[in-house]
Design a protein around this motif. Structure first.
Motif, PDB file in Angstrom:
ATOM      1  N   ASP A 190      -9.942   0.223  -4.828  1.00  0.00           N
ATOM      2  CA  ASP A 190      -9.175  -0.415  -3.767  1.00  0.00           C
ATOM      3  C   ASP A 190      -7.732  -0.635  -4.205  1.00  0.00           C
ATOM      4  OD1 ASP A 190     -11.368  -0.544  -2.093  1.00  0.00           O
ATOM      5  OD2 ASP A 190     -11.937  -2.570  -2.732  1.00  0.00           O
ATOM      6  N   VAL A 191      -6.835  -0.588  -3.244  1.00  0.00           N
ATOM      7  CA  VAL A 191      -5.412  -0.832  -3.491  1.00  0.00           C
ATOM      8  C   VAL A 191      -4.954  -1.914  -2.526  1.00  0.00           C
ATOM      9  CG1 VAL A 191      -3.091   0.158  -3.468  1.00  0.00           C
ATOM     10  CG2 VAL A 191      -5.027   1.540  -4.241  1.00  0.00           C
ATOM     11  N   ASP A 192      -4.312  -2.945  -3.065  1.00  0.00           N
ATOM     12  CA  ASP A 192      -3.787  -4.028  -2.241  1.00  0.00           C
ATOM     13  C   ASP A 192      -2.372  -3.716  -1.782  1.00  0.00           C
ATOM     14  OD1 ASP A 192      -6.085  -5.539  -2.497  1.00  0.00           O
ATOM     15  OD2 ASP A 192      -5.347  -6.669  -4.226  1.00  0.00           O
ATOM     16  N   VAL A 193      -2.083  -4.091  -0.543  1.00  0.00           N
ATOM     17  CA  VAL A 193      -0.739  -3.999   0.018  1.00  0.00           C
ATOM     18  C   VAL A 193      -0.323  -5.404   0.414  1.00  0.00           C
ATOM     19  CG1 VAL A 193       0.727  -2.947   1.780  1.00  0.00           C
ATOM     20  CG2 VAL A 193      -1.258  -1.695   0.905  1.00  0.00           C
ATOM     21  N   ASP A 194       0.702  -5.939  -0.244  1.00  0.00           N
ATOM     22  CA  ASP A 194       1.181  -7.285   0.046  1.00  0.00           C
ATOM     23  C   ASP A 194       2.316  -7.236   1.059  1.00  0.00           C
ATOM     24  OD1 ASP A 194      -0.631  -8.262  -1.738  1.00  0.00           O
ATOM     25  OD2 ASP A 194       0.829  -8.667  -3.340  1.00  0.00           O
ATOM     26  N   PHE A 195       2.281  -8.163   2.007  1.00  0.00           N
ATOM     27  CA  PHE A 195       3.318  -8.278   3.023  1.00  0.00           C
ATOM     28  C   PHE A 195       4.023  -9.616   2.868  1.00  0.00           C
ATOM     29  CE2 PHE A 195       0.243  -5.318   4.677  1.00  0.00           C
ATOM     30  CZ  PHE A 195       1.014  -4.331   5.252  1.00  0.00           C
ATOM     31  N   ASP A 196       5.361  -9.608   2.961  1.00  0.00           N
ATOM     32  CA  ASP A 196       6.152 -10.835   2.928  1.00  0.00           C
ATOM     33  C   ASP A 196       7.222 -10.724   4.011  1.00  0.00           C
ATOM     34  OD1 ASP A 196       7.778 -13.001   2.473  1.00  0.00           O
ATOM     35  OD2 ASP A 196       7.761 -12.786   0.285  1.00  0.00           O
ATOM     36  N   VAL A 197       7.036 -11.480   5.098  1.00  0.00           N
ATOM     37  CA  VAL A 197       7.953 -11.406   6.239  1.00  0.00           C
ATOM     38  C   VAL A 197       8.803 -12.657   6.327  1.00  0.00           C
ATOM     39  CG1 VAL A 197       6.440  -9.840   7.502  1.00  0.00           C
ATOM     40  CG2 VAL A 197       6.178 -12.307   7.815  1.00  0.00           C
ATOM     41  N   THR A 198       8.987 -13.302   5.175  1.00  0.00           N
ATOM     42  CA  THR A 198       9.720 -14.567   5.136  1.00  0.00           C
ATOM     43  C   THR A 198      11.052 -14.480   5.864  1.00  0.00           C
ATOM     44  OG1 THR A 198       8.704 -15.165   3.026  1.00  0.00           O
ATOM     45  CG2 THR A 198      10.771 -16.267   3.599  1.00  0.00           C
ATOM     46  N   TYR A 199      11.770 -13.380   5.646  1.00  0.00           N
ATOM     47  CA  TYR A 199      13.123 -13.291   6.188  1.00  0.00           C
ATOM     48  C   TYR A 199      13.222 -12.386   7.409  1.00  0.00           C
ATOM     49  CZ  TYR A 199      13.997 -15.502   1.733  1.00  0.00           C
ATOM     50  OH  TYR A 199      13.972 -16.365   0.666  1.00  0.00           O
ATOM     51  N   LEU A 200      12.094 -12.083   8.018  1.00  0.00           N
ATOM     52  CA  LEU A 200      12.099 -11.263   9.221  1.00  0.00           C
ATOM     53  C   LEU A 200      12.030 -12.137  10.458  1.00  0.00           C
ATOM     54  CD1 LEU A 200       9.678  -8.326   8.296  1.00  0.00           C
ATOM     55  CD2 LEU A 200      12.158  -8.426   8.057  1.00  0.00           C
ATOM     56  N   LEU A 201      12.716 -11.697  11.490  1.00  0.00           N
ATOM     57  CA  LEU A 201      12.611 -12.359  12.781  1.00  0.00           C
ATOM     58  C   LEU A 201      11.313 -11.973  13.454  1.00  0.00           C
ATOM     59  CD1 LEU A 201      16.244 -11.742  14.041  1.00  0.00           C
ATOM     60  CD2 LEU A 201      15.325 -13.836  13.021  1.00  0.00           C
ATOM     61  N   ASN A 202      10.889 -12.790  14.399  1.00  0.00           N
ATOM     62  CA  ASN A 202       9.720 -12.414  15.178  1.00  0.00           C
ATOM     63  C   ASN A 202       9.969 -11.071  15.859  1.00  0.00           C
ATOM     64  OD1 ASN A 202       8.520 -14.755  14.426  1.00  0.00           O
ATOM     65  ND2 ASN A 202       8.566 -15.735  16.442  1.00  0.00           N
ATOM     66  N   GLY A 203       8.965 -10.222  15.823  1.00  0.00           N
ATOM     67  CA  GLY A 203       9.094  -8.899  16.412  1.00  0.00           C
ATOM     68  C   GLY A 203       8.131  -7.931  15.758  1.00  0.00           C
ATOM     69  N   VAL A 204       8.224  -6.659  16.160  1.00  0.00           N
ATOM     70  CA  VAL A 204       7.338  -5.625  15.651  1.00  0.00           C
ATOM     71  C   VAL A 204       8.125  -4.726  14.700  1.00  0.00           C
ATOM     72  CG1 VAL A 204       5.862  -3.671  16.239  1.00  0.00           C
ATOM     73  CG2 VAL A 204       5.899  -5.694  17.710  1.00  0.00           C
ATOM     74  N   TYR A 205       7.561  -4.493  13.511  1.00  0.00           N
ATOM     75  CA  TYR A 205       8.204  -3.685  12.485  1.00  0.00           C
ATOM     76  C   TYR A 205       7.235  -2.577  12.064  1.00  0.00           C
ATOM     77  CZ  TYR A 205      11.348  -7.678  12.236  1.00  0.00           C
ATOM     78  OH  TYR A 205      12.233  -8.669  12.552  1.00  0.00           O
ATOM     79  N   THR A 206       7.799  -1.434  11.727  1.00  0.00           N
ATOM     80  CA  THR A 206       6.966  -0.304  11.310  1.00  0.00           C
ATOM     81  C   THR A 206       7.397   0.179   9.929  1.00  0.00           C
ATOM     82  OG1 THR A 206       8.390   1.324  12.382  1.00  0.00           O
ATOM     83  CG2 THR A 206       6.541   0.447  13.676  1.00  0.00           C
ATOM     84  N   ALA A 207       6.459   0.826   9.264  1.00  0.00           N
ATOM     85  CA  ALA A 207       6.707   1.417   7.945  1.00  0.00           C
ATOM     86  C   ALA A 207       5.578   2.391   7.668  1.00  0.00           C
ATOM     87  CB  ALA A 207       6.777   0.340   6.874  1.00  0.00           C
ATOM     88  N   GLN A 208       5.583   2.975   6.495  1.00  0.00           N
ATOM     89  CA  GLN A 208       4.476   3.811   6.036  1.00  0.00           C
ATOM     90  C   GLN A 208       4.173   3.483   4.587  1.00  0.00           C
ATOM     91  OE1 GLN A 208       5.467   7.992   6.707  1.00  0.00           O
ATOM     92  NE2 GLN A 208       4.111   8.045   8.473  1.00  0.00           N
ATOM     93  N   VAL A 209       2.898   3.542   4.247  1.00  0.00           N
ATOM     94  CA  VAL A 209       2.477   3.504   2.854  1.00  0.00           C
ATOM     95  C   VAL A 209       2.124   4.943   2.482  1.00  0.00           C
ATOM     96  CG1 VAL A 209       0.720   2.726   1.231  1.00  0.00           C
ATOM     97  CG2 VAL A 209       1.675   1.125   2.895  1.00  0.00           C
ATOM     98  N   VAL A 210       2.773   5.456   1.438  1.00  0.00           N
ATOM     99  CA  VAL A 210       2.592   6.843   1.018  1.00  0.00           C
ATOM    100  C   VAL A 210       1.804   6.855  -0.287  1.00  0.00           C
ATOM    101  CG1 VAL A 210       3.744   8.988   0.375  1.00  0.00           C
ATOM    102  CG2 VAL A 210       4.766   7.487   2.106  1.00  0.00           C
ATOM    103  N   ILE A 211       0.775   7.700  -0.327  1.00  0.00           N
ATOM    104  CA  ILE A 211      -0.012   7.873  -1.538  1.00  0.00           C
ATOM    105  C   ILE A 211       0.261   9.275  -2.063  1.00  0.00           C
ATOM    106  CG2 ILE A 211      -2.286   7.798  -2.603  1.00  0.00           C
ATOM    107  CD1 ILE A 211      -1.989   6.387   0.850  1.00  0.00           C
ATOM    108  N   ALA A 212       0.959   9.347  -3.181  1.00  0.00           N
ATOM    109  CA  ALA A 212       1.212  10.630  -3.849  1.00  0.00           C
ATOM    110  C   ALA A 212       0.123  10.842  -4.892  1.00  0.00           C
ATOM    111  CB  ALA A 212       2.584  10.625  -4.514  1.00  0.00           C
ATOM    112  N   ALA A 213      -0.501  12.020  -4.893  1.00  0.00           N
ATOM    113  CA  ALA A 213      -1.627  12.277  -5.796  1.00  0.00           C
ATOM    114  C   ALA A 213      -1.582  13.717  -6.292  1.00  0.00           C
ATOM    115  CB  ALA A 213      -2.951  12.004  -5.091  1.00  0.00           C
ATOM    116  N   ASN A 214      -2.313  13.976  -7.379  1.00  0.00           N
ATOM    117  CA  ASN A 214      -2.361  15.322  -7.952  1.00  0.00           C
ATOM    118  C   ASN A 214      -3.437  16.177  -7.300  1.00  0.00           C
ATOM    119  OD1 ASN A 214      -4.412  13.763  -9.152  1.00  0.00           O
ATOM    120  ND2 ASN A 214      -4.436  14.998 -11.002  1.00  0.00           N
ATOM    121  N   ASP A 215      -3.661  15.980  -6.022  1.00  0.00           N
ATOM    122  CA  ASP A 215      -4.535  16.826  -5.215  1.00  0.00           C
ATOM    123  C   ASP A 215      -3.686  18.003  -4.735  1.00  0.00           C
ATOM    124  OD1 ASP A 215      -5.932  18.060  -3.128  1.00  0.00           O
ATOM    125  OD2 ASP A 215      -6.799  16.192  -2.401  1.00  0.00           O
ATOM    126  N   GLN A 216      -4.039  19.220  -5.166  1.00  0.00           N
ATOM    127  CA  GLN A 216      -3.216  20.371  -4.832  1.00  0.00           C
ATOM    128  C   GLN A 216      -3.163  20.642  -3.335  1.00  0.00           C
ATOM    129  OE1 GLN A 216      -3.961  23.903  -7.117  1.00  0.00           O
ATOM    130  NE2 GLN A 216      -3.887  22.843  -9.065  1.00  0.00           N
TER     131      GLN A 216
END
Length: 808
Positions: free
Chosen positions: A684-710
């Motif tokens: 398992d891999v944890d993803v921590d979120f900290d929106v302390t300094y964000l205004l209310n609203g919807v935000y987007t991003a991506q989590v990218v996993i780079a691996a040695n899978d050819q």
């Protein structure tokens, strides 16, 4: 037709790296010898009683290969233990003759004396009964007093077996099943040559076997004699699934030609001459044992050259030079052999045995061992990749020889001797994270599974949407310099250049200029620095607008080049994002402005330049090191390597990326962002979120996993964060809320401590408004500002906060 190519090994030396080899024609023994006595290391009897009535005897009465065979009659019960193997693919074969009017029998067992895999009864009337996997075949006939070959192919990795009589396939079944069809053990236990007869037959047993072979199977991944093609065909055009050229340009001058001028097996072979640079990719294998074999013909008065590489165009494993005078120079593992001679104008058999699991390789010429070395070492003896990348049939010559290249090759084969472990294969259990943040912090978890057998290495990082309209740049590789560590050299008697002007935000690894590098041959080169996510992280949202490089001597055409992320399994950058041609000022730093800024989103980015080096020039500047692993990339063609591969040149290129703008507020952190997952495991891999300094609203991003899978270098998880913190949440932390955003005229601020000052800066950092306050709430009128992006800097009793706001 037999499906394996075991007997292609007859043209080989005999692969010395296979798990077990046993071949015996029994001709070295005397008539009447007991088999388990004279070959005690390989044969025994049912009750382990060599020399007894159970033991088989050597006989001259019959022989498939004179003078001897082995007689089974009376109470003979000879056993050949196979080692209780549970993986791999093996062939057991022997020549077999049933004496006239007599019967024969043999079996293979999963577990000695406990579990039978196949039984074959050969009756005195020429009929048979064969039992395996719960099936019985009785329609096969044979001729007595006539030798025929029996072969059993057992693949425990696939849990499958096939029995052949001669070239005829008799039966295929699930190997692990017992003869009665019930579940058994997927294991190869032994062969039992027993003087048995079928129940109720009334037969008498007497048979002979000869030329007994137990060998790990050799699977032909590729075998080509080129005789199905036409004279004048380009190899990479007519066989594009298996062959290419150095710059991936089939049909060009780099491509090898099919010709009928010479052939080891008529009518055709492949000609290598002029600019030929034919490449056979092996698939970047990292496990298993393999044979590469081909026939070679050196044209009298001409020279030849070929190599094997760990990593295409980046890392050489072995190089073989065949000089026009019949001498050679062969380099591998830091060693050089130059006492081997050959006769031009004659065909020779070349063979490489490469065992990745044991990190060992052997090179043979005409069955003579030339060299054994640690496979993963580069040709200069330094540590390299334990990987089988490609063969390169190149029209090369040894430096200073003055030779001209021309040779032919034929009957090119690539064989698997030992099945490699399945490569690392990634599976991510989710494709999106959709989280509602009512608290300032939170954690989500996802799972990475490795469904392969080899270790999976991975690295996880976030990216954020930024405005960038760049499309990949079309680029054709024209450089064809095959770099090695001895070709680069430092400028002599060098005077360091002036220090670079300090910029507000720069990405770089280098220090001040202290030297410059040149190569022994003029040509087109590229140098670069790569900035991974850990280096880009603090600059996300900023833009790369210019590049500083130090140029020493005057180059030919020179271009700044910016690339995106590259492959995780081969060195080098990815898509070319931008180029800018410039005229260099020598012995100086050059600042080159890009035509379009490149916004940093969190992905790796490569910054470098290409140039043509004239003879005896030292163009690219360096610092005095030590080299950062990402600060000294170089290329003379399609592949990439490091300047510091030469330990005497442990420097970074003078390359610096200049950034403008402000970094954006990010909200994702991966506490443990890299790891190694064993085969058929997960974590398992944890993803921590900290929106302390964000205004209310919807935000987007991506989590990218780079691996040695050819097959899947990068996997992505789409992230959507809905921030709905209440104003009361601000009581728990030093924070500022700004709303609405975007805004038309007024913006409102609320903090959990006193607001002292509010400054509004435009996108260029210029101050456009400033007001003083002494309250936890404030409001700013922005109605007179032009539409665009602004940064509101709020100073409270405890801290300073910068918030991006959009003016409509």
């Amino acid at each position: 037709m037999k499906k394996n190519l075991l007997f292609i090994m007859m043209m080989f030396v005999g692969f010395s790296l296979s798990a077990q080899i046993y071949i015996n024609d029994f001709d070295a023994y005397a008539d009447g010898d007991y088999l388990a006595v004279v070959d005690a290391d390989n044969w025994t009897t049912w009750t382990d009683d060599p020399g007894s009535a159970e033991d088989a005897t050597i006989s001259t009465a019959y022989a498939s290969s004179a003078p001897n065979a082995v007689l089974v009659t009376g109470t003979t019960d000879a056993v050949f233990p196979c080692g209780d193997l549970t993986s791999g693919a093996y062939t057991i074969s022997f020549d077999y003759l049933v004496a006239g009017g007599q019967a024969g029998y043999f079996n293979l067992q999963h577990v000695f004396a406990s579990e039978w895999a196949v039984e074959a009864f050969l009756h005195a009337d020429g009929t048979t009964r064969i039992i395996a996997g719960g099936n019985e075949i009785s329609d096969v006939t044979y001729t007595q007093d006539v030798w025929f070959n029996v072969q059993v192919d057992i693949n425990m990795n696939e849990d499958e077996a096939t029995l052949y009589f001669g070239d005829d396939e008799i039966m295929t079944w699930q190997w692990s099943l017992k003869t009665d069809g019930t579940a058994g053990t997927n294991q190869l236990g032994c062969v039992n040559m027993y003087a048995g007869i079928d129940d109720g037959s009334g037969d008498n047993p007497e048979y002979y076997f000869d030329n007994f072979v137990f060998e790990e199977m050799v699977d032909a991944i590729y075998y080509e004699d080129f005789d199905g093609f036409n004279n004048g065909d380009y190899l990479a055009v007519v066989d594009p699934d298996n062959w290419t050229t150095w710059t991936d340009d089939p049909g060009s001058a780099e491509d090898a030609l099919i010709v009928d001028a010479q052939a080891e097996t008529a009518p055709n072979s492949v000609l290598v001459t002029g600019l030929t640079d034919a490449v056979f990719p092996f698939g970047d294998l990292t496990s298993g044992a393999y044979v590469i074999a081909f026939d070679y013909y050196g044209e009298p008065g001409k020279a030849g050259y070929f190599n094997l590489q760990h990593i295409f165009a980046s890392e050489w494993a072995i190089e073989a030079y065949f000089h026009a005078d019949g001498t050679t120079r062969i380099i591998a593992g830091g060693n050089e052999v130059s006492d081997v001679t050959y006769t031009p104008g004659t065909w020779m058999a070349m063979q490489f045995d490469v065992d990745l699991d044991n990190d060992e390789a052997i090179f043979y010429i005409d069955e003579t061992e030339i060299m054994t070395w640690q496979w993963s070492l580069k040709t200069d003896g330094t540590a390299g990749a334990n990987q089988l990348g490609c063969a390169d049939m190149y029209a090369g010559i040894d430096e200073g020889s003055g030779d001209e290249p021309q040779y032919y090759f034929d009957n090119f084969g690539f064989f698997s001797v030992s099945q490699g472990l399945l490569p690392p294969t990634i599976e991510v259990d989710i494709t999106e994270i959709d989280i509602m943040m009512e608290e300032a912090t939170g954690t989500e978890t996802f799972n990475i599974a490795n469904v392969g057998q080899q270790d999976l290495s991975y690295f996880v990082y976030p990216t954020y949407p930024v405005s960038s309209k760049l499309s990949p740049v079309n680029y054709v590789e024209t450089s064809n310099v095959k770099l090695n560590t001895t070709q680069a050299m430092e400028a002599p008697n060098y005077t360091p250049g002036e220090a670079n002007t300090t910029k507000d935000a720069q990405m770089h690894y280098d220090g001040d200029n202290t030297s410059a590098i040149g190569w022994t041959s003029p040509g087109a080169y590229k140098v670069a620095a790569m900035f991974p996510p850990s280096e880009v992280e603090e600059f996300i949202g900023m833009e790369l607008t210019s590049v500083d490089v130090f140029i020493n001597d005057q180059p030919g055409e020179t271009q700044i080049m910016i690339w995106g992320r590259g492959s995780t399994t081969a060195p080098g950058p990815g898509e070319l994002l931008a180029t800018k041609t410039f005229t260099a000022t020598i012995e100086s730093w050059n600042t080159v402005e890009l035509d379009e800024a490149i916004a940093l989103d969190g992905n790796p980015i490569w910054i470098g330049y290409s140039f043509f080096q004239p003879n005896e020039a030292f163009v690219p500047g360096t610092d005095d090191g030590p080299a950062n692993p990402n600060g000294d990339w170089l290329s003379g063609g399609p592949g990439w390597s490091h300047l510091s591969d030469n330990p005497d040149l442990n420097y970074n290129w003078n390359i610096r990326g200049n950034l403008t703008g402000n970094a954006m507020l990010t909200f994702i952190d991966i506490p443990i962002d890299m790891g190694m997952i064993a085969g058929e495991s997960d974590e398992d891999v944890d993803v921590d979120f900290d929106v302390t300094y964000l205004l209310n609203g919807v935000y987007t991003a991506q989590v990218v996993i780079a691996a040695n899978d050819q097959e899947a270098n990068y996997s992505t998880i789409d992230v959507t964060v809905d921030v709905i913190l209440s104003v009361n949440d601000l009581e728990a932390k030093d924070a500022v809320m700004l709303y609405p955003n975007p805004a038309n005229d007024m913006v409102f601020l609320k903090a959990n401590s006193s607001i002292n000052q509010v400054r509004v800066n435009n996108y260029l950092g210029q101050l456009v408004n400033v007001q003083q306050f002494n309250d936890a709430e404030a409001q700013i009128n922005i109605s007179d500002l032009e539409a665009g992006i602004y940064f509101v800097v709020v100073t409270t009793d405890n801290a300073e906060h910068t918030i991006k706001v959009v003016k409509k």
